[in-house]
Write an enzyme that holds these catalytic residues in place. Structure first.
Site, PDB file in Angstrom:
ATOM      1  N   GLY A  96       0.806  -1.215   0.000  1.00  0.00           N
ATOM      2  CA  GLY A  96       0.000   0.000   0.000  1.00  0.00           C
ATOM      3  C   GLY A  96       0.837   1.262   0.000  1.00  0.00           C
ATOM      4  N   GLU A 128       2.266  -8.345  -1.998  1.00  0.00           N
ATOM      5  CA  GLU A 128       0.979  -8.923  -1.581  1.00  0.00           C
ATOM      6  C   GLU A 128       0.837 -10.392  -1.988  1.00  0.00           C
ATOM      7  OE1 GLU A 128       0.109  -4.458  -2.214  1.00  0.00           O
ATOM      8  OE2 GLU A 128       1.392  -6.011  -3.091  1.00  0.00           O
TER       9      GLU A 128
END
Length: 303
Positions: free
Chosen positions: A154, A177
């Site tokens: 993020g 991720e």
């Protein structure tokens, strides 16, 4: 049917979901805001707003509190005509207790994964439907990511949501991720592909491996690469230059370049032409042309 210019002016002038009245800088312990006067701005009173994600003991990881703070800051900046440029960075590591190792430098080292544990798709969806990355992306003003250290997950997507990225040689970018059984969810797959191309984006997303600062600069992920001690001065040099331009024309320029991402080539050309021609009806175009011909400094009105 609306013309291309109608569409673009509607989108940049009326549809900003960020826009609401906030007269004072939003205060937060997890997002420090420093407003630096723009040295050569016109109209006078321009500010460069520097936002520092302030969770150094967690490598400045995003959590619900940080996300809310950045959204509030975006709303404030969008509604404040004095804000000409936004710079986003991460807090430096704190001095460790004696005998303890210092934390590494970090821009934003991803999301706080502990908040994801046990969540279902139904529960996570509203968070990502109203996410912090789109708030940053949808700002009409120039945005710069000032990166020193880790920009992962993020955090990498926060940097990608900015218009420009200035980084130190010790920075690392990545979308890890995949190692959590996830994929980037804050626009990373789309923005990486548009910025770097299909093959390089695929490699980053599927491998989860980090790209160091030098390589990030080589492939175009980073606009400028500097030593840590020069990061702020280089970023402010660029920000001050942007803040000296007509704020209205800068906003239109950003919309025109974004049209290249959102339209087929031929439609993008028409969008640019519409926006270019419409600027001939603005005060700042007349001011700029007159100043150029008279070899004078343009004093913009922002209209």
């Amino acid at each position: 049917m609306k013309s291309t210019s109608d569409f673009h002016y509607h989108s940049i002038e009326k549809d900003w979901r960020l826009r609401r009245h906030m007269s004072t800088t939003p205060e937060s312990t997890v997002l420090k805001i420093e407003n630096v006067p723009a040295e050569d701005s016109s109209p006078a009173g321009g500010l460069i707003s520097i936002w520092t994600v302030n969770r150094p003991n967690k490598l400045n990881a995003l959590n619900a509190e940080v996300n809310t703070a950045i959204k509030s800051a975006c709303a404030w900046a969008e509604s404040n005509d004095d804000v000409r440029v936004v710079v986003i960075t991460g807090a430096a590591p704190e001095t460790p207790p004696e005998g303890k190792r210092a934390k590494p430098n970090s821009f934003v080292a991803g999301a706080d994964i502990s908040e994801f544990q046990g969540m279902s798709s139904v529960e996570i969806r509203p968070i990502f439907d109203d996410n912090v990355w789109e708030y940053v992306w949808n700002l009409s003003k120039p945005t710069i990511a000032m990166v020193d250290g880790f920009a992962l997950g993020g955090g990498s997507e926060i940097a990608l949501s900015c218009d420009l990225r200035i980084a130190t040689a010790r920075s690392n970018f990545g979308t890890p991720e995949i190692n959590l059984g996830l994929i980037p969810g804050g626009g990373g797959t789309q923005r990486l592909c548009r910025l770097l191309g299909y093959g390089r984006a695929m490699e980053m997303v599927m491998s989860g491996e980090m790209v160091n600062g030098e390589e990030a600069h080589r492939i175009g992920l980073v606009n400028h690469l500097v030593e840590p001690e020069a990061l702020r001065s280089k970023t402010m040099e660029i920000a001050q230059g942007l803040a000296s331009k007509s704020p209205h024309t800068i906003r239109i320029a950003k919309a025109a370049v974004r049209a290249a991402l959102e339209n087929p080539f031929s439609a993008g050309i028409l969008a640019e032409r519409d926006l270019f021609c419409a600027l001939f009806d603005t005060e700042d175009m007349a001011i700029g042309v007159k100043a150029f011909l008279n070899r004078e400094k343009a004093e913009w009105t922002g209209a």
